[in-house]
Write a protein that holds these residues in place. Structure first.
Motif, short mmCIF file in Angstrom:
data_model
loop_
_atom_site.label_atom_id
_atom_site.label_comp_id
_atom_site.label_asym_id
_atom_site.label_seq_id
_atom_site.Cartn_x
_atom_site.Cartn_y
_atom_site.Cartn_z
N ALA A 187 0.83 -1.21 0.00
CA ALA A 187 0.00 0.00 0.00
C ALA A 187 0.86 1.26 0.00
O ALA A 187 0.54 2.24 -0.68
CB ALA A 187 -0.93 0.00 1.21
N LEU A 188 1.97 1.24 0.74
CA LEU A 188 2.85 2.41 0.80
C LEU A 188 3.51 2.70 -0.54
O LEU A 188 3.89 3.83 -0.82
CB LEU A 188 3.91 2.22 1.89
N ARG A 189 3.60 1.70 -1.39
CA ARG A 189 4.23 1.88 -2.70
C ARG A 189 3.38 2.70 -3.66
O ARG A 189 3.85 3.09 -4.72
CB ARG A 189 4.57 0.52 -3.32
N CYS A 190 2.14 3.00 -3.29
CA CYS A 190 1.31 3.85 -4.16
C CYS A 190 1.78 5.31 -4.12
O CYS A 190 1.41 6.10 -4.97
CB CYS A 190 -0.17 3.75 -3.77
N LEU A 191 2.59 5.65 -3.12
CA LEU A 191 3.09 7.03 -3.01
C LEU A 191 4.19 7.28 -4.03
O LEU A 191 4.98 6.37 -4.33
CB LEU A 191 3.63 7.28 -1.59
N SER A 224 11.97 1.53 0.30
CA SER A 224 11.43 2.66 1.06
C SER A 224 10.15 2.25 1.78
O SER A 224 9.92 2.61 2.93
CB SER A 224 11.15 3.85 0.15
N ALA A 225 9.30 1.51 1.08
CA ALA A 225 8.04 1.06 1.67
C ALA A 225 8.31 0.16 2.87
O ALA A 225 7.65 0.27 3.92
CB ALA A 225 7.19 0.33 0.64
N GLN A 226 9.29 -0.71 2.75
CA GLN A 226 9.65 -1.60 3.86
C GLN A 226 10.15 -0.80 5.05
O GLN A 226 9.74 -1.02 6.20
CB GLN A 226 10.74 -2.58 3.39
N ARG A 227 11.01 0.18 4.79
CA ARG A 227 11.56 1.02 5.86
C ARG A 227 10.44 1.79 6.57
O ARG A 227 10.40 1.86 7.80
CB ARG A 227 12.60 1.97 5.26
N MET A 228 9.50 2.36 5.80
CA MET A 228 8.39 3.10 6.39
C MET A 228 7.50 2.19 7.23
O MET A 228 7.11 2.55 8.34
CB MET A 228 7.54 3.74 5.28
N ALA A 229 7.20 1.02 6.70
CA ALA A 229 6.32 0.09 7.42
C ALA A 229 6.94 -0.31 8.75
O ALA A 229 6.26 -0.29 9.80
CB ALA A 229 6.03 -1.13 6.56
N PHE A 230 8.20 -0.70 8.72
CA PHE A 230 8.86 -1.10 9.97
C PHE A 230 8.96 0.06 10.96
O PHE A 230 8.78 -0.12 12.17
CB PHE A 230 10.24 -1.72 9.70
N HIS A 231 9.24 1.26 10.45
CA HIS A 231 9.33 2.42 11.34
C HIS A 231 7.99 2.66 12.03
O HIS A 231 7.94 2.86 13.26
CB HIS A 231 9.74 3.67 10.56
N LEU A 232 6.91 2.68 11.25
CA LEU A 232 5.60 2.95 11.83
C LEU A 232 5.19 1.88 12.84
O LEU A 232 4.64 2.19 13.90
CB LEU A 232 4.53 3.04 10.72
N LEU A 233 5.48 0.62 12.55
CA LEU A 233 5.06 -0.47 13.43
C LEU A 233 5.96 -0.63 14.65
O LEU A 233 5.49 -1.00 15.73
CB LEU A 233 4.98 -1.79 12.66
N GLN A 234 7.25 -0.35 14.50
CA GLN A 234 8.19 -0.55 15.60
C GLN A 234 8.33 0.69 16.49
O GLN A 234 8.44 0.57 17.70
CB GLN A 234 9.59 -0.88 15.07
N ARG A 235 8.34 1.86 15.90
CA ARG A 235 8.72 3.05 16.64
C ARG A 235 7.66 4.12 16.78
O ARG A 235 7.81 5.02 17.58
CB ARG A 235 9.96 3.69 16.00
#
Length: 199
Positions: free
Chosen positions: A13-17, A24-35
């Motif tokens: 879903a983040l790849r639609c940006l 980048s999508a993986q980094r964003m997803a992990f950041h939002l869920l972990q931190r």
């Protein structure tokens, strides 16, 4: 590691940006869920709220929460001066910069591109022609981007306006050919509007 389930769906879903690839999508997803889970929830709620409340202005077609955007609803704006832009982001850029522009807008939501199947019907140029035929518009400022498609779109709209006896001008650009209007700084935009020329 291949991500599936909810995590994989979030990354996809983040790849639609724009500009967001798999990493980048993986980094964003992990950041939002972990931190930043509260930030992720706030982002999700704000996005859902925006999708429910924001539509298109009935006159200029920019993004707005009401039937008319604040520019079209403002009786102080000069309705004889119509600036034609490609995207709502460009309305925002022009209106926020110190351009001194006090007219109104028409948003194309794209540019003519026959190879991509985008013609006058897809851009709803019939709505723009109605604005021209209303007799209210005296000058159309063509502020499409300086790409090949943007220039072709400007020429097409110029021909439309000329049929209705409307003066057209093209904003001057203090930017490289092929640049995107929404990324130009306010000072450059102000100079571009002051230096616009007959089309």
């Amino acid at each position: 590691m291949s991500s599936t389930g909810a995590l994989g769906q979030l990354m996809q879903a983040l790849r639609c940006l724009p500009g967001v690839g798999p990493k980048s999508a993986q980094r964003m997803a992990f950041h939002l869920l972990q931190r930043n889970r509260p930030g992720a929830r706030q982002l999700a709620e704000a996005l859902l709220d925006a999708l429910d409340r924001i539509g298109h202005c009935a006159e200029c077609r920019t993004l707005t929460e009401g039937t008319l955007c604040p520019v079209c609803a403002n009786p102080q704006r000069d309705r004889s001066l119509l600036c034609v832009v490609e995207t709502p982001a460009e309305v925002h850029a022009i209106d926020q910069a110190a351009t001194g522009f006090q007219g109104v807008f028409f948003v194309l939501h794209g540019r003519l591109s026959p190879l991509d199947g985008i013609g006058p019907d897809e851009l709803r140029l019939d709505l723009l022609e109605r604005r021209f035929q209303s007799g209210e518009v005296k000058e159309a400022i063509l502020a499409t981007n300086t790409t090949v498609e943007g220039e072709a779109t400007a020429h097409y709209i110029h021909a439309m306006a000329r049929r209705d006896g409307i003066r057209t001008s093209r904003i001057a650009y203090g930017m490289p050919f092929g640049g995107e209007l929404e990324y130009v700084d306010g000072t450059t935009l102000a100079h571009a509007f002051k230096g616009r020329r007959e089309f």
